[in-house]
Write a protein that holds these residues in place. Structure first.
Motif, mmCIF file in Angstrom:
data_model
loop_
_atom_site.group_PDB
_atom_site.id
_atom_site.type_symbol
_atom_site.label_atom_id
_atom_site.label_comp_id
_atom_site.label_asym_id
_atom_site.label_seq_id
_atom_site.Cartn_x
_atom_site.Cartn_y
_atom_site.Cartn_z
ATOM 1 N N THR A 38 0.989 -1.192 0.105
ATOM 2 C CA THR A 38 0.072 -0.098 0.020
ATOM 3 C C THR A 38 0.739 1.251 0.195
ATOM 4 O OG1 THR A 38 -1.691 -1.143 1.137
ATOM 5 C CG2 THR A 38 -1.748 1.294 0.989
ATOM 6 N N PRO A 39 1.952 1.320 0.691
ATOM 7 C CA PRO A 39 2.542 2.657 0.863
ATOM 8 C C PRO A 39 3.467 2.541 -0.453
ATOM 9 C CG PRO A 39 3.195 1.380 3.003
ATOM 10 C CD PRO A 39 2.226 0.555 2.073
ATOM 11 N N LEU A 40 3.674 1.586 -1.060
ATOM 12 C CA LEU A 40 4.592 1.338 -2.467
ATOM 13 C C LEU A 40 3.499 2.093 -3.513
ATOM 14 C CD1 LEU A 40 6.889 1.022 -4.153
ATOM 15 C CD2 LEU A 40 6.210 -1.676 -4.248
ATOM 16 N N GLY A 45 2.243 5.710 -7.545
ATOM 17 C CA GLY A 45 0.929 6.119 -8.365
ATOM 18 C C GLY A 45 0.364 4.806 -9.026
ATOM 19 N N ASP A 46 -0.713 4.998 -9.544
ATOM 20 C CA ASP A 46 -1.557 3.862 -10.211
ATOM 21 C C ASP A 46 -0.793 3.212 -11.292
ATOM 22 O OD1 ASP A 46 -3.479 3.829 -8.190
ATOM 23 O OD2 ASP A 46 -4.572 5.419 -9.294
ATOM 24 N N LEU A 52 4.268 -2.690 -12.298
ATOM 25 C CA LEU A 52 5.170 -3.199 -11.620
ATOM 26 C C LEU A 52 4.498 -4.678 -11.038
ATOM 27 C CD1 LEU A 52 7.273 -3.232 -9.405
ATOM 28 C CD2 LEU A 52 5.862 -2.302 -7.683
ATOM 29 N N VAL A 53 3.092 -4.538 -10.733
ATOM 30 C CA VAL A 53 2.626 -5.905 -10.397
ATOM 31 C C VAL A 53 2.458 -6.761 -11.405
ATOM 32 C CG1 VAL A 53 0.211 -6.842 -9.543
ATOM 33 C CG2 VAL A 53 1.494 -4.926 -8.478
ATOM 34 N N GLY A 54 2.201 -5.985 -12.586
ATOM 35 C CA GLY A 54 2.132 -6.948 -14.046
ATOM 36 C C GLY A 54 3.500 -7.604 -14.265
#
Length: 84
Positions: A38-40, A45-46, A52-54
């Protein structure tokens, strides 16, 4: 198990009955999570978070495939994977 970027996972084996007459199946389960996500997300930003998550998801799925892992569940930034 080591993953790109230096991340490591320690498998935990879960079995039922044991011994030669058990007739059971041994599986190893792995749970992953991006700590402090969450802080990351707030910091980058979205759009950057989605990239990053992809990349994270593609990399881990490739590692699971190469290691005989089966994705059981995926929630946001974490996986539940089973190995035979």
């Amino acid at each position: 198990m080591a993953f790109p970027g230096g991340a490591e996972a320690a498998p935990v084996s879960a079995t039922g009955s044991s011994g030669p007459d058990a007739g059971g199946l041994n599986r190893t389960f792995m749970f992953t999570d991006i700590c402090s996500s969450t802080p990351l997300l707030i910091a980058v930003g979205d759009q950057a978070w989605q990239r990053l998550v992809g990349g994270h998801d593609r990399t881990l799925r490739r590692c699971f495939d190469q290691s005989g892992g089966e994705e059981v569940d995926h929630a946001g930034d974490g996986f539940f994977v089973a190995f035979l």
